[in-house]
Design an enzyme around this catalytic site. Structure first.
Site, PDB file in Angstrom:
ATOM      1  N   SER A   1      29.769  52.469  13.899  1.00 50.38           N
ATOM      2  CA  SER A   1      30.086  52.681  12.313  1.00 50.38           C
ATOM      3  C   SER A   1      29.063  51.589  11.384  1.00 50.38           C
ATOM      4  O   SER A   1      29.527  52.217  10.149  1.00 50.38           O
ATOM      5  CB  SER A   1      31.677  52.467  12.448  1.00 50.38           C
ATOM      6  OG  SER A   1      32.301  51.689  12.644  1.00 50.38           O
TER       7      SER A   1
ATOM      8  N   HIS B   1      33.033  59.288  15.861  1.00 53.66           N
ATOM      9  CA  HIS B   1      32.093  59.689  14.815  1.00 53.66           C
ATOM     10  C   HIS B   1      30.797  60.712  15.092  1.00 53.66           C
ATOM     11  O   HIS B   1      29.714  60.678  14.277  1.00 53.66           O
ATOM     12  CB  HIS B   1      31.029  58.349  14.007  1.00 53.66           C
ATOM     13  CG  HIS B   1      31.841  57.205  12.580  1.00 53.66           C
ATOM     14  ND1 HIS B   1      32.078  57.346  11.707  1.00 53.66           N
ATOM     15  CD2 HIS B   1      32.768  56.174  13.290  1.00 53.66           C
ATOM     16  CE1 HIS B   1      32.703  56.352  11.265  1.00 53.66           C
ATOM     17  NE2 HIS B   1      33.256  55.833  12.225  1.00 53.66           N
TER      18      HIS B   1
ATOM     19  N   LYS C   1      39.130  61.792  11.960  1.00 52.14           N
ATOM     20  CA  LYS C   1      37.242  61.806  10.884  1.00 52.14           C
ATOM     21  C   LYS C   1      37.171  63.253  10.605  1.00 52.14           C
ATOM     22  O   LYS C   1      37.627  63.746  10.104  1.00 52.14           O
ATOM     23  CB  LYS C   1      36.504  61.246  12.097  1.00 52.14           C
ATOM     24  CG  LYS C   1      37.033  59.628  11.960  1.00 52.14           C
ATOM     25  CD  LYS C   1      36.303  58.893  12.310  1.00 52.14           C
ATOM     26  CE  LYS C   1      36.876  57.121  12.230  1.00 52.14           C
ATOM     27  NZ  LYS C   1      37.114  55.936  13.022  1.00 52.14           N
TER      28      LYS C   1
HETATM   29  C1  PLP Z   1      37.361  55.692  14.042  1.00 57.26           C
HETATM   30  C2  PLP Z   1      37.604  55.209  15.334  1.00 57.26           C
HETATM   31  C3  PLP Z   1      38.264  55.399  16.143  1.00 57.26           C
HETATM   32  C4  PLP Z   1      39.819  54.929  16.120  1.00 57.26           C
HETATM   33  O1  PLP Z   1      40.380  56.306  15.560  1.00 57.26           O
HETATM   34  P1  PLP Z   1      41.838  57.071  15.294  1.00 57.26           P
HETATM   35  O2  PLP Z   1      42.095  58.381  15.709  1.00 57.26           O
HETATM   36  O3  PLP Z   1      41.893  56.910  13.808  1.00 57.26           O
HETATM   37  O4  PLP Z   1      42.604  56.093  16.038  1.00 57.26           O
HETATM   38  C5  PLP Z   1      38.327  54.952  17.609  1.00 57.26           C
HETATM   39  N1  PLP Z   1      37.086  54.622  17.725  1.00 57.26           N
HETATM   40  C6  PLP Z   1      35.639  54.604  17.273  1.00 57.26           C
HETATM   41  C7  PLP Z   1      34.381  54.590  18.152  1.00 57.26           C
HETATM   42  C8  PLP Z   1      36.399  55.208  15.359  1.00 57.26           C
HETATM   43  O5  PLP Z   1      35.379  54.944  15.395  1.00 57.26           O
END
Ligand code: PLP
Length: 404
Positions: free
Chosen positions: A192, A220, A251
């Protein structure tokens, strides 16, 4: 010891080191354009890649979910927290990603925290054993925390250079003679901070060759990457070759909450028994379950949504470079705009906010010193006129601050 003094000192230190995280409250739904106070801002900081956070079809499905199945289930899944819709959603996700089965969690953070210890801390018929986990250096905090729950006496943790399949291969080769019970390769699909991807085609080969389990957290990637949004594995042509696939529902797919693990029927059945964040935590609320199903249906039926995301991304990447900014090359809607000094990134994001663009900056220690940046995240919710408005603002502010 005065606890209030201790934490106040630490808060002051965070502010002084410019790592204090400030929150700006939106007075509107998450969308391509949001309201802060009385102002309308083009949103370039959300994970709402497909514009589903405020999509009428998704919202209607959430309301239907509440009407038919209630607000909450007040139970973990195995007690009385499984509704027919939970199994329906798990089947839908399995079909989407091409896996045998899927297990839902309250977040993907919870999925990662539940996964590793569920395997490594269990004897599974062995009296003495040791497992090995190979992790990308830039893996997400939840993967790191998940591995922290693995008992060190029975788990060797190794870090390979970021996205470096050659270094991973070297580590696997060095360990070839060791009689590890399990070998797990763990990586984010998309990283990210950089918007780059793990070389999954290489990792899948290595996993096969060294008899390791390939774990990919595609938070992502799902709904974002690949021609049909099936994620990083689709991008690299290795759909179905990921043994353990993590995704988030927080997301691209609606953006509310929830996570999942997809894999073999046996693995999912096992996790339902052993993953502590599943067994000892509440079931996903019905509204999120029904809305997520609607979000997946939309994504599968209307191919133009992912296409619009990819077109918007290509347009923004081309135009921002055309203005003279330096970006990290790639194809992902995460577009890091490199500025160098932290103070410049801070000034620039403040100036952009005044000009109607909501964007966040990243600087040391989140990224290496001297690599401060603004991180734009493009969405299908953005109209061309929104993108142009943002690009205009980048042009003005960039010139005024001497960046371009
Ligand atoms: C955003 C993210 C998470 C967390 O996701 P949630 O469902 O909000 O807990 C976990 N792993 C990665 C790689 C992320 O980018």
């Amino acid at each position: 010891m005065d606890i209030t003094q201790l934490i106040t000192d630490e808060l002051k230190r965070l502010e002084e080191s410019k790592t204090y995280k400030y929150e700006t409250a939106l007075a509107s739904p998450q969308d391509g354009v949001v309201r802060v106070g009385a102002r309308k801002l083009v949103m370039l900081a959300s994970n709402n890649y497909l514009g589903m956070s405020n999509h009428p079809v998704v919202k209607r499905a959430a309301m239907e979910g509440i009407k038919k199945y209630g607000y909450g289930v007040a139970s973990a899944r195995f007690l009385c927290g499984t509704q027919t819709i939970h199994r329906q959603l798990e089947k839908k996700i399995s079909k989407f990603v091409g896996a045998e089965d899927t297990i839902l969690f309250s977040s993907s953070f919870a999925a990662n925290v539940g996964f590793f210890a569920a395997l490594t801390n269990e004897k599974l018929g062995f009296e003495t054993y040791k497992d090995a986990i190979y992790s990308d250096r830039l893996n997400h905090a939840s993967i790191i925390d998940g591995q922290r729950l693995c008992r060190p006496e029975v788990t060797d943790k190794k870090i390979y250079h970021h996205a470096d399949a050659n270094h991973l291969e070297q580590l696997l080769e060095e360990d070839k003679g060791k009689d590890y019970r399990l070998r797990i390769i763990a990586t984010d699909g998309v990283f990210s901070m950089e918007g780059d991807m793990a070389p999954l085609h290489r990792l899948a080969e290595l996993a096969k060759h060294y008899n390791a389990l390939l774990f990919v957290d595609d938070a992502h990637g799902i709904g974002v990457v690949g021609k049909t949004g099936r994620g990083t594995a689709e991008h690299f042509g290795v759909l179905g070759k990921v043994d353990v696939l993590i995704g988030t529902l927080g997301k691209a797919i609606g953006g509310a909450a929830g996570g999942f693990i997809s894999g073999s029927r046996e693995l999912v059945e096992y996790l339902r028994q052993k993953a502590r964040t599943y067994v000892f935590s509440n079931s996903l609320p019905p509204s999120i379950v029904t809305a997520t199903m609607a979000a997946f249906d939309l994504l599968m039926k209307d191919k133009s949504i992912v296409r619009r995301l990819h077109e918007n991304t290509a347009y923004f990447r081309k135009e921002i470079k055309g203005l003279g900014f330096t970006i990290l090359e790639g194809t992902h809607p995460i577009v890091p705009i490199m500025l160098g000094e932290a103070s410049l990134a801070q000034d620039m994001s403040a100036a952009l906010l005044k000009e109607g663009v909501y964007i966040k900056g990243l600087w040391f220690p989140v990224v290496p010193r001297g690599e401060a940046r603004l991180r734009a995240q493009i969405s299908a919710a953005l109209r061309k006129s929104d993108l142009d408005r943002a690009l205009d603002a980048f042009g003005h502010v960039g010139k005024r601050l001497g960046v371009i």
